[in-house]
Design an enzyme around this catalytic site. Structure first.
Site, mmCIF file in Angstrom:
data_model
loop_
_atom_site.group_PDB
_atom_site.id
_atom_site.type_symbol
_atom_site.label_atom_id
_atom_site.label_comp_id
_atom_site.label_asym_id
_atom_site.label_seq_id
_atom_site.Cartn_x
_atom_site.Cartn_y
_atom_site.Cartn_z
ATOM 1 N N GLU A 88 26.018 5.125 12.326
ATOM 2 C CA GLU A 88 25.323 5.104 11.026
ATOM 3 C C GLU A 88 25.120 6.523 10.486
ATOM 4 O OE1 GLU A 88 25.337 2.397 9.536
ATOM 5 O OE2 GLU A 88 25.817 1.244 11.336
ATOM 6 N N HIS A 111 28.139 7.848 8.765
ATOM 7 C CA HIS A 111 28.298 7.381 7.378
ATOM 8 C C HIS A 111 27.603 8.333 6.400
ATOM 9 C CE1 HIS A 111 30.455 3.632 7.501
ATOM 10 N NE2 HIS A 111 29.636 3.087 8.386
HETATM 11 ZN ZN ZN Z 1 30.113 1.472 9.564
#
Ligand code: ZN
Length: 212
Positions: free
Chosen positions: A170, A173
């Site tokens: 995460e 990202h």
């Molecule tokens: Zn992802």
């Protein structure tokens, strides 16, 4: 308010409106520029109620997918926000080999992680923004995470195994990185091939069968 801040806020409000009409916003797919730009620090671009509503929406989209994490760029919003939650029932062998312990829900505002040791683990993972594929990624086994909670309080914690993997995925990202940037390319498998052939607790058979 700068024009960038105003545009960002309007984007979030439009997603919230879509959700009010009963439709969840789509998870953007690889090729969308929001997945490739570093997201900006959250510093009050949304007021408390808007932020809370947006995090709730992110959690709903994550549940609906279903997935174990979602970062704001996956809804096309370039802010450093993520939601994480892994409470799916998993096979005992999978849980043990992958060190997959339940991760209760939390929202991370401006998260920053660091590795706690050199040890890594390699397993298949997927991404809601690269639908239909799974690939092996080597990630740190233990990480520390600092973030701001949805109540505005500074938090830090340590994560091991699958939880550490979710944290790193995460946070990637938020830096414009997707797992395919780190994947062992020969391991890439369509979800159907993965499910049919390689969905084992570890990657030994996939390694032999695919030659990586
Ligand atoms: Zn992802």
């Amino acid at each position: 308010m700068t024009p960038e801040t105003a545009a960002l806020r309007l984007l979030v409000l439009s997603l919230l409106e879509t959700a009010d009409d009963g439709a969840l916003p789509p998870i953007v797919q690889l090729g969308h520029p929001a997945l490739r730009r570093p997201a900006v620090e959250f510093d009050g671009q949304l007021d408390d109620a808007e932020l809370a509503a947006f995090l709730t929406l992110m959690r709903r989209v994550m549940h609906e997918a279903p997935g174990v994490g979602l970062a704001a760029p996956q809804l096309g919003v370039p802010l450093r926000l993520a939601v994480l939650e892994d409470v799916f029932p998993v096979d005992e062998a999978v849980a043990e080999v992958r060190e997959r312990a339940p991760l209760p829900y939390f929202a991370a505002i401006n998260p920053r992680w660091r590795a706690l040791c050199e040890q890594t683990a390699s397993f298949y993972e997927g991404c809601l923004s690269f639908d239909g594929y799974q690939g092996v990624v080597e990630r740190y086994r233990r990480v520390a995470l600092d973030w701001t909670g949805d109540d505005g309080a500074a938090r830090s914690d340590e994560f091991t195994g699958w939880q550490a993997r979710i944290v790193q995925h995460e946070c990637d990202h938020l830096d414009g990185t997707v797992y395919v940037d780190r994947v062992v390319t020969r391991s890439l498998a369509s979800t159907a091939e993965y499910q049919g052939r390689w969905a084992r607790p570890d990657i030994t058979e996939a390694r032999a069968g695919l030659g990586f």
